[in-house]
Design an enzyme around this catalytic site. Sequence first.
Site, PDB file in Angstrom:
ATOM      1  N   ARG A  14      -3.743  -2.508 -11.092  1.00  0.00           N
ATOM      2  CA  ARG A  14      -2.822  -1.407 -10.859  1.00  0.00           C
ATOM      3  C   ARG A  14      -2.207  -1.386  -9.461  1.00  0.00           C
ATOM      4  O   ARG A  14      -1.001  -1.253  -9.318  1.00  0.00           O
ATOM      5  CB  ARG A  14      -3.528  -0.076 -11.130  1.00  0.00           C
ATOM      6  CG  ARG A  14      -2.681   1.124 -10.770  1.00  0.00           C
ATOM      7  CD  ARG A  14      -3.388   2.415 -11.110  1.00  0.00           C
ATOM      8  NE  ARG A  14      -2.664   3.518 -10.538  1.00  0.00           N
ATOM      9  CZ  ARG A  14      -2.952   4.095  -9.390  1.00  0.00           C
ATOM     10  NH1 ARG A  14      -3.984   3.664  -8.689  1.00  0.00           N
ATOM     11  NH2 ARG A  14      -2.236   5.079  -8.923  1.00  0.00           N
ATOM     12  N   GLY A  48      -2.378  13.178  -7.318  1.00  0.00           N
ATOM     13  CA  GLY A  48      -3.026  11.967  -7.792  1.00  0.00           C
ATOM     14  C   GLY A  48      -2.016  10.882  -8.069  1.00  0.00           C
ATOM     15  O   GLY A  48      -0.903  10.897  -7.518  1.00  0.00           O
ATOM     16  N   CYS A  49      -2.370   9.929  -8.905  1.00  0.00           N
ATOM     17  CA  CYS A  49      -1.507   8.785  -9.205  1.00  0.00           C
ATOM     18  C   CYS A  49      -0.090   9.243  -9.541  1.00  0.00           C
ATOM     19  O   CYS A  49       0.125   9.977 -10.501  1.00  0.00           O
ATOM     20  CB  CYS A  49      -2.086   7.989 -10.363  1.00  0.00           C
ATOM     21  SG  CYS A  49      -1.042   6.621 -10.891  1.00  0.00           S
ATOM     22  N   PHE A  50       0.875   8.807  -8.751  1.00  0.00           N
ATOM     23  CA  PHE A  50       2.224   9.368  -8.884  1.00  0.00           C
ATOM     24  C   PHE A  50       2.943   8.980 -10.158  1.00  0.00           C
ATOM     25  O   PHE A  50       3.871   9.656 -10.574  1.00  0.00           O
ATOM     26  CB  PHE A  50       3.080   9.090  -7.652  1.00  0.00           C
ATOM     27  CG  PHE A  50       3.157   7.669  -7.131  1.00  0.00           C
ATOM     28  CD1 PHE A  50       2.738   6.573  -7.864  1.00  0.00           C
ATOM     29  CD2 PHE A  50       3.676   7.434  -5.855  1.00  0.00           C
ATOM     30  CE1 PHE A  50       2.837   5.276  -7.370  1.00  0.00           C
ATOM     31  CE2 PHE A  50       3.779   6.149  -5.343  1.00  0.00           C
ATOM     32  CZ  PHE A  50       3.356   5.066  -6.109  1.00  0.00           C
TER      33      PHE A  50
END
Length: 208
Positions: A14, A48-50
Amino acid sequence: MVFAMPGFVARLTRPFMTASFLGVVPENGIAAAATIPDGAQEAIVAAGCFWGVEHIYRKHFGDKGLYDARVGYVGGHTKNPTYRAVCSTETGHAEATQLIFDPSRITYAQLIDFFYRIHDPTTKDRQGGDRGSQYRSGIYYRNSEQKKIAEEITAKANAQWYDNSVTTEIVEAGQWWDAEAYHQLYLDKNPSGYQCPTHYVRDLPPLQ
């Protein structure tokens, strides 16, 4: 609710996939800046994860006055941060989402209310299995009115929804940096790509 953790390979790959993986090779790997229409306003949040934050805002507000949602970096102390540098936590940036919206159709307050419905604001520097200061919960205001609204909604959400455990920071936005082009619309380009399991709309009562 029990969430499935992302696959081991997905978590490994990722952070550092290249733009060419998606067939997008922009100049210097950096996405073009957003164009803000006349009369539009900007909101910046981190949850968090954009990838997931951008995707869920587009899904719910794309036909309700949201002109654009972009992923990038905010709240740090270095110039021109890269994803690799931000992931090191040494730049101080948060993975964030920039929302460009029509205030005659949707309000800043609605966007902030929604922010508290789509992630867990009680886990400091963490969302799901993603850990590090870049995954912190934050609202980054552009003016005193946005600050006031963010503080009011945060106080209500903290008291009414989250048992006084909210860790969200509310700070002036400062410089926004667009993330590399391959991060933009990532889940549209990769429907089976990694998405943080905390990014879903919670069935919470209206704030009073």
